[in-house]
Design a protein around this motif. Structure first.
Motif, mmCIF file in Angstrom:
data_model
loop_
_atom_site.group_PDB
_atom_site.id
_atom_site.type_symbol
_atom_site.label_atom_id
_atom_site.label_comp_id
_atom_site.label_asym_id
_atom_site.label_seq_id
_atom_site.Cartn_x
_atom_site.Cartn_y
_atom_site.Cartn_z
ATOM 1 N N THR A 177 4.352 15.997 -6.831
ATOM 2 C CA THR A 177 4.995 14.796 -7.360
ATOM 3 C C THR A 177 6.472 15.080 -7.604
ATOM 4 O O THR A 177 6.835 16.134 -8.127
ATOM 5 C CB THR A 177 4.349 14.359 -8.689
ATOM 6 O OG1 THR A 177 2.971 14.074 -8.463
ATOM 7 C CG2 THR A 177 5.019 13.118 -9.252
ATOM 8 N N ASP B 222 4.338 11.031 -4.573
ATOM 9 C CA ASP B 222 3.322 10.652 -5.559
ATOM 10 C C ASP B 222 1.991 11.358 -5.287
ATOM 11 O O ASP B 222 1.148 10.872 -4.547
ATOM 12 C CB ASP B 222 3.142 9.127 -5.527
ATOM 13 C CG ASP B 222 2.321 8.611 -6.698
ATOM 14 O OD1 ASP B 222 1.912 9.413 -7.547
ATOM 15 O OD2 ASP B 222 2.095 7.386 -6.755
ATOM 16 N N ARG B 223 1.851 12.566 -5.825
ATOM 17 C CA ARG B 223 0.583 13.309 -5.822
ATOM 18 C C ARG B 223 0.031 13.536 -4.402
ATOM 19 O O ARG B 223 -1.135 13.300 -4.140
ATOM 20 C CB ARG B 223 -0.451 12.592 -6.684
ATOM 21 C CG ARG B 223 -0.081 12.506 -8.155
ATOM 22 C CD ARG B 223 -0.985 11.562 -8.901
ATOM 23 N NE ARG B 223 -0.780 10.191 -8.451
ATOM 24 C CZ ARG B 223 -1.523 9.156 -8.841
ATOM 25 N NH1 ARG B 223 -2.543 9.348 -9.671
ATOM 26 N NH2 ARG B 223 -1.265 7.953 -8.379
ATOM 27 N N ILE B 224 0.878 14.030 -3.527
ATOM 28 C CA ILE B 224 0.420 14.263 -2.157
ATOM 29 C C ILE B 224 -0.171 15.667 -2.027
ATOM 30 O O ILE B 224 0.235 16.602 -2.719
ATOM 31 C CB ILE B 224 1.546 14.062 -1.122
ATOM 32 C CG1 ILE B 224 2.629 15.129 -1.256
ATOM 33 C CG2 ILE B 224 2.133 12.663 -1.242
ATOM 34 C CD1 ILE B 224 3.658 15.095 -0.135
ATOM 35 N N SER B 225 -1.141 15.801 -1.126
ATOM 36 C CA SER B 225 -1.813 17.080 -0.889
ATOM 37 C C SER B 225 -2.037 17.250 0.609
ATOM 38 O O SER B 225 -2.450 16.311 1.288
ATOM 39 C CB SER B 225 -3.169 17.135 -1.609
ATOM 40 O OG SER B 225 -3.020 16.984 -3.014
ATOM 41 N N LEU C 173 3.584 9.058 5.642
ATOM 42 C CA LEU C 173 3.871 8.741 4.251
ATOM 43 C C LEU C 173 4.260 7.272 4.098
ATOM 44 O O LEU C 173 4.971 6.709 4.941
ATOM 45 C CB LEU C 173 5.005 9.620 3.709
ATOM 46 C CG LEU C 173 4.606 10.945 3.066
ATOM 47 C CD1 LEU C 173 3.922 11.869 4.070
ATOM 48 C CD2 LEU C 173 5.799 11.636 2.439
ATOM 49 N N GLN D 260 5.527 4.881 0.773
ATOM 50 C CA GLN D 260 5.866 4.745 -0.641
ATOM 51 C C GLN D 260 5.464 5.983 -1.443
ATOM 52 O O GLN D 260 4.903 5.893 -2.530
ATOM 53 C CB GLN D 260 5.217 3.477 -1.220
ATOM 54 C CG GLN D 260 5.735 2.210 -0.565
ATOM 55 C CD GLN D 260 5.063 0.952 -1.085
ATOM 56 O OE1 GLN D 260 3.982 1.002 -1.669
ATOM 57 N NE2 GLN D 260 5.697 -0.188 -0.879
ATOM 58 N N ARG E 178 3.240 8.263 -0.849
ATOM 59 C CA ARG E 178 1.862 8.738 -0.738
ATOM 60 C C ARG E 178 1.485 8.938 0.727
ATOM 61 O O ARG E 178 2.100 8.359 1.618
ATOM 62 C CB ARG E 178 0.891 7.743 -1.387
ATOM 63 C CG ARG E 178 1.089 7.586 -2.880
ATOM 64 C CD ARG E 178 0.031 6.677 -3.479
ATOM 65 N NE ARG E 178 0.162 6.602 -4.934
ATOM 66 C CZ ARG E 178 -0.658 5.908 -5.725
ATOM 67 N NH1 ARG E 178 -1.681 5.233 -5.188
ATOM 68 N NH2 ARG E 178 -0.457 5.892 -7.029
#
Length: 237
Positions: free
Chosen positions: A10, A20-23, A202, A204, A206
């Motif tokens: 993040t 925003d909390r990407i993996s 990706l 926004q 995410r």
């Protein structure tokens, strides 16, 4: 084997999460693409992974190292070509490579890089007198002069004509074929389709989808990667 591991990354600017909390994970020897519209968070995410920006949440490991707490060790093992790369106009090609080589304990032979990337005849040329394609070749050579295990290339072919872009694609394949893992940030659909083993789209901040280019097309039943991208992001490139 994963050489990059990202869990819940993040990054916020002015209180808003641009990443925003990407993996995701990147395997050794892979060309891994990050694709998305402007403002989707591609560059911010990569800069956190490289250790150029401080993350606001999540975990990142590159070659087993945390880029925030072990950044010095990591920078000895990765190569970076930034989206806004620039050198002084009067700096000569050989001077730039010699300077960058001095930053590393075991650099590559920059004279060999001149030959590999078709710059031997431009060794004494000033940066400002190079063509767009020659500048891109120099930036690749600078990213490789430290003998990196992972190289990050951000919008490498932006501003180049189709012929120069295709020549640069061949160079990227050579980088991967030499055993280097490549993370490629791009907004060119044909580039991603041509080069990438897997790609994360990706939207926004995410990850809207992550698969091979062909897998993304199959995922949404599209006719092409362009159509898949539009379906997944609601945008055209």
């Amino acid at each position: 084997m994963a050489v990059i591991e990202v869990e819940g990354l993040t990054k916020r600017y002015k209180g808003q999460a641009v990443v925003d909390r990407i993996s995701f994970r990147v395997g050794q020897g892979e060309i891994f693409g990050l694709l998305g519209p402007n403002g989707a968070g591609k560059t911010a995410a990569v800069e956190c992974i490289e250790g150029l920006r401080q993350r606001d949440g999540g975990q990142v490991r590159v070659l087993g190292l945390d880029p925030e707490t072990q950044g010095h060790k990591l920078r000895q093992r990765i190569g970076v070509q930034l989206q806004e790369s620039q050198l002084q106009d009067k700096l000569k090609v050989r001077e730039a490579l010699d300077l960058y080589a001095s930053f590393y304990p075991r650099p590559a032979d920059w004279r060999d890089l001149l030959n590999r990337w078709g710059l031997a005849g431009k060794s004494g040329a000033a940066f400002g007198n190079l063509s767009g394609g020659q500048k891109q070749r120099l930036f690749i050579a600078l990213a490789l002069v430290g003998n990196p295990e992972v190289v990050f290339l951000d919008e490498l072919t932006s501003g180049l004509d189709l012929g120069a872009r295709r020549a640069t694609w061949d160079l990227i394949r050579q980088v991967r074929d030499s055993g280097v893992t490549v993370v490629l940030v791009s907004h060119f659909m044909d580039e991603v389709e041509e080069l990438c083993d897997r790609v994360a789209i990706l939207k926004q901040g995410r990850i809207a989808a992550l698969d091979s280019p062909a897998g993304l097309v199959d995922m949404v039943g599209a006719r092409s990667l362009d159509n898949a991208y539009i379906t997944l992001t609601g945008r055209t490139l």
